[in-house]
Design a protein around this motif. Structure first.
Motif, short mmCIF file in Angstrom:
data_model
loop_
_atom_site.label_atom_id
_atom_site.label_comp_id
_atom_site.label_asym_id
_atom_site.label_seq_id
_atom_site.Cartn_x
_atom_site.Cartn_y
_atom_site.Cartn_z
N GLY A 39 0.42 -1.09 0.18
CA GLY A 39 -0.22 0.10 0.01
C GLY A 39 1.27 1.75 0.16
N HIS A 40 1.98 1.17 -0.09
CA HIS A 40 3.30 2.87 -0.28
C HIS A 40 2.80 2.72 -1.36
N ARG A 41 3.51 4.47 -1.18
CA ARG A 41 3.03 4.74 -2.95
C ARG A 41 4.71 4.47 -3.82
N VAL A 42 3.74 4.39 -4.90
CA VAL A 42 5.47 4.20 -5.98
C VAL A 42 5.19 4.64 -7.32
N TYR A 43 6.99 5.74 -6.95
CA TYR A 43 6.70 6.66 -7.59
C TYR A 43 7.63 6.11 -8.57
N ASP A 44 7.39 6.92 -10.46
CA ASP A 44 8.22 6.71 -11.59
C ASP A 44 9.16 7.86 -11.48
N GLU A 45 10.16 7.55 -12.99
CA GLU A 45 10.71 9.17 -13.10
C GLU A 45 9.95 10.01 -13.99
N ASP A 46 8.44 9.39 -14.30
CA ASP A 46 7.56 10.05 -15.12
C ASP A 46 7.42 11.32 -13.97
N ASP A 47 7.01 10.95 -13.02
CA ASP A 47 6.99 12.07 -11.75
C ASP A 47 7.39 12.61 -11.35
N ILE A 48 8.50 11.86 -11.19
CA ILE A 48 9.78 13.34 -10.94
C ILE A 48 9.91 14.01 -11.92
N GLY A 49 9.72 14.57 -13.28
CA GLY A 49 9.78 15.36 -14.05
C GLY A 49 8.64 15.52 -14.14
N TRP A 50 7.41 15.80 -13.95
CA TRP A 50 6.29 16.09 -13.09
C TRP A 50 6.13 17.14 -12.16
N LEU A 51 7.02 16.23 -10.81
CA LEU A 51 6.69 17.54 -9.42
C LEU A 51 8.15 18.55 -10.36
N GLY A 52 8.77 18.19 -11.25
CA GLY A 52 9.77 19.54 -11.61
C GLY A 52 9.30 20.71 -12.37
N VAL A 53 8.00 20.36 -13.13
CA VAL A 53 7.10 21.40 -13.62
C VAL A 53 6.79 21.72 -12.43
N CYS A 54 5.47 21.03 -11.57
CA CYS A 54 5.26 21.95 -10.59
C CYS A 54 6.36 22.96 -9.78
N ILE A 55 6.96 22.36 -9.73
CA ILE A 55 8.26 22.87 -8.92
C ILE A 55 8.97 24.07 -9.29
N ARG A 56 9.03 24.46 -10.72
CA ARG A 56 9.44 25.77 -10.81
C ARG A 56 7.63 26.76 -11.64
N LEU A 57 6.55 25.98 -11.09
CA LEU A 57 5.60 27.04 -11.71
C LEU A 57 5.23 27.45 -9.74
N ARG A 58 5.84 27.01 -9.18
CA ARG A 58 5.59 27.72 -7.88
C ARG A 58 6.96 28.32 -7.43
N ALA A 59 7.81 28.08 -8.10
CA ALA A 59 8.77 28.71 -7.34
C ALA A 59 8.66 30.49 -8.79
N SER A 60 7.93 30.38 -9.47
CA SER A 60 7.57 30.89 -10.52
C SER A 60 6.67 31.88 -9.69
N GLY A 61 5.78 31.31 -9.18
CA GLY A 61 4.76 32.14 -7.92
C GLY A 61 3.20 32.34 -9.08
N MET A 62 3.43 30.88 -9.47
CA MET A 62 2.02 30.63 -9.74
C MET A 62 0.87 30.14 -8.67
N PRO A 63 0.10 30.36 -8.90
CA PRO A 63 -1.14 29.89 -7.23
C PRO A 63 -1.30 27.97 -7.58
#
Length: 131
Positions: A39-63
């Motif tokens: 039942g533990h979460r299992v992530y893959d490289e696509d998740d890492i890539g998408w999180l990178g997008v989210c991190i950049r969007l948040r860092a740039s101030g996107m709500p």
């Protein structure tokens, strides 16, 4: 099931485990996180890539609401590229405005630094601006 644990993803992305769970609850991931046999979460490289997008969007101030909207559009698949473009263009305009404002702030700070350097004899020929 091979993949990355939430701890490994936290380490790779710099996000906390708490933030990763929050992003999942808020619908900010491009697809549902898989679960392992225990039942533990299992992530893959696509998740890492998408999180990178989210991190950049948040860092740039996107709500978060805009990131969620963009994520929903991506998750829905092809056919909504115009809507995605609108979200990103609107955010780009906000970032450009922020950059302009920061540039004006930097100019003022640079002028003030020159004034004080001149007053302290640390810089020759600096303009005397109001303190």
């Amino acid at each position: 099931m091979s993949g990355l644990s939430i701890g490994q993803v936290a380490e790779r992305t710099g996000l906390s485990v708490h933030t990763l769970r929050f992003y999942e609850r808020e619908g900010l991931l491009a697809h549902p996180v898989r679960r392992g046999a225990a039942g533990h979460r299992v992530y893959d490289e696509d998740d890492i890539g998408w999180l990178g997008v989210c991190i950049r969007l948040r860092a740039s101030g996107m709500p978060l609401t805009d990131i969620r909207r963009y994520t929903e559009l991506v998750r829905a698949g092809q056919g909504n590229e115009v809507a995605r473009l609108e979200v990103l263009r609107a955010h780009r305009e906000r970032v450009l405005e922020q950059m302009h404002e920061l540039d004006e702030c930097l100019k003022l700070i640079t002028e003030k630094v020159a004034v004080y350097e001149s007053r302290l004899g640390l810089r020759e020929g600096a303009r005397e601006c109001a303190s």
